[in-house]
Design a protein around this motif. Structure first.
Motif, PDB file in Angstrom:
ATOM      1  N   UNK A   1      -8.276  -2.037   7.673  1.00 50.21           N
ATOM      2  CA  UNK A   1      -7.344  -3.091   7.236  1.00 50.21           C
ATOM      3  C   UNK A   1      -5.930  -2.547   7.096  1.00 50.21           C
ATOM      4  N   UNK A   2      -5.798  -1.390   6.474  1.00 59.58           N
ATOM      5  CA  UNK A   2      -4.473  -0.808   6.250  1.00 59.58           C
ATOM      6  C   UNK A   2      -3.801  -0.373   7.547  1.00 59.58           C
ATOM      7  N   UNK A   3      -4.589   0.188   8.470  1.00 60.62           N
ATOM      8  CA  UNK A   3      -4.016   0.550   9.769  1.00 60.62           C
ATOM      9  C   UNK A   3      -3.538  -0.714  10.462  1.00 60.62           C
ATOM     10  N   UNK A   4      -4.432  -1.713  10.503  1.00 66.09           N
ATOM     11  CA  UNK A   4      -4.092  -3.061  10.979  1.00 66.09           C
ATOM     12  C   UNK A   4      -3.049  -3.081  12.073  1.00 66.09           C
ATOM     13  N   UNK A   5      -1.975  -3.804  11.805  1.00 65.66           N
ATOM     14  CA  UNK A   5      -0.840  -3.865  12.735  1.00 65.66           C
ATOM     15  C   UNK A   5       0.230  -2.839  12.395  1.00 65.66           C
ATOM     16  N   UNK A   6       0.033  -2.084  11.320  1.00 62.64           N
ATOM     17  CA  UNK A   6       1.077  -1.171  10.838  1.00 62.64           C
ATOM     18  C   UNK A   6       1.456  -0.111  11.863  1.00 62.64           C
ATOM     19  N   UNK A   7       0.438   0.403  12.593  1.00 60.15           N
ATOM     20  CA  UNK A   7       0.715   1.478  13.548  1.00 60.15           C
ATOM     21  C   UNK A   7       1.503   0.992  14.757  1.00 60.15           C
ATOM     22  N   UNK A   8       1.543  -0.308  14.981  1.00 54.89           N
ATOM     23  CA  UNK A   8       2.241  -0.844  16.145  1.00 54.89           C
ATOM     24  C   UNK A   8       3.750  -0.817  15.962  1.00 54.89           C
TER      25      UNK A   8
END
Length: 361
Positions: free
Chosen positions: A17-24
């Motif tokens: 959930x935390x990785x989610x879209x954040x890495x994009x």
């Protein structure tokens, strides 16, 4: 049957959930080449906030809607539950919009936007019919694959001619203030503060005494991963180029050109779809749980179709363009929505909870 959530599955679900879209994205790019430091500062600031969520549960043994009713009384508590429901569903709709824009503006430019939204929300509805425990088991399978793909693409990027750690220099060229400004409140609230959605899940966990440890591991692991992700993006594109790109990770992956290893857009697509799916699913589940408790329903399953239809419609209505969508996400949502509901209200609730607990006979 009241399904219980394995604590290990919770860990995998929270990290996914935390990785989610954040890495994009390149979070904190306002700090330029020091954006990786902004992530670390936001992580440290977020630790006491996220641990406060767990402490509130440990003291009361109640999930978020139950906690609000216990502290504020039935009517105020139910009103606050509905406000949180709208909040979670609004953030879910923002993630749907992110997914649509990421898809249309990078790889699938000729596909109608409603196709992407419909596909994702049907998938979310299918898994939420089985409860959050099934979603967590799926996360346990997919997270190692996501991390393996990220490790592979990072290795390929670092082997490229365009990669240079020198783009990270000079460190703190403009001092520490821009780094802190980039961290607060934007990165503190996204993605770290979004862990408040899991306060609707804690009551399902088998080994509740381990939730605080899981929250700590998730926050630190995510902070280190996103900080390293920023280092890779800046070392590949440079701070100026990264700040101009709407989707910097996509541009970085397109730079991979090692013999037959090129055009690896499928890596980006996989991470994007899986990340968005878990983000939308958890926020939708949290919103449904808040509504179910506020309306005293036995199950949220009858609400799935109408609520997901509302998310579908809202994802198009919330902004007339992607630029407006991003502007709202950067300038309005963190200050006027995230901070009050992720930080201020929980900080008010926690001391009131302590008072209530002490007055118990």
């Amino acid at each position: 049957m009241n399904k219980r959530l394995e604590v290990s599955n919770l860990l995998f679900l929270m990290i996914t959930f935390e990785i989610g879209t954040s890495v994009l994205f390149c979070l904190g790019i306002e700090a330029k080449q020091d954006c990786w430091l902004s992530i670390l500062i936001a992580m440290l600031i977020s630790l006491p906030i996220t641990l406060m969520y767990v402490s509130s549960f440990e003291k009361s043994q109640k999930n978020l809607p139950q906690l609000l009713e216990f502290v504020y009384g039935k009517y105020i508590g139910k009103t606050l539950s509905l406000i949180y429901a709208l909040y979670f569903l609004y953030i879910a709709s923002r993630n749907v919009r992110d997914y649509v824009e990421l898809s249309v503006n990078t790889i699938y430019s000729r596909t109608p936007t409603y196709i992407f939204s419909s596909f994702m929300l049907i998938l979310v509805m299918y898994y939420l019919l089985f409860d959050i425990c099934v979603l967590a088991r799926v996360a346990k399978i997919l997270l190692p694959l996501i991390l393996a793909i990220m490790a592979f693409q990072t290795t390929m990027i670092m082997m490229g001619d365009n990669f240079s750690f020198s783009r990270l220099l000079p460190i703190l060229e403009n001092g520490i203030v821009p780094v802190i400004k980039a961290a607060i409140p934007l990165i503190v609230t996204f993605p770290f503060g979004e862990l408040i959605a899991f306060t609707t899940v804690f009551d399902k966990v088998k080994q509740k005494e381990k939730i605080k440890k899981i929250m700590l591991i998730t926050t630190v692991f995510t902070g280190l991963l996103l900080s390293f992700n920023n280092i890779i993006i800046i070392s590949s594109l440079g701070a100026d180029e990264a700040s101009r790109e709407n989707f910097p990770l996509y541009q970085v992956i397109r730079l991979i050109n090692l013999g037959n290893l090129k055009n690896l857009d499928t890596l980006y697509v996989f991470i994007m779809i899986i990340g968005v799916f878990f983000k939308i699913s958890v926020f939708t589940y949290a919103g449904l749980t808040m509504i179910k408790n506020a309306l005293e329903l036995k199950s949220y399953k009858y609400l799935l179709f109408p609520v997901l239809s509302m998310i579908f419609a809202a994802s198009f209505i919330i902004a007339d363009s992607y630029q407006t969508h991003i502007l709202i996400g950067l300038k309005f949502t963190p200050f006027y929505i995230h901070v009050p509901l992720q930080i201020i209200l929980p900080m008010i609730t926690f001391p009131f909870l302590n008072i209530k607990e002490k007055r118990k006979p």
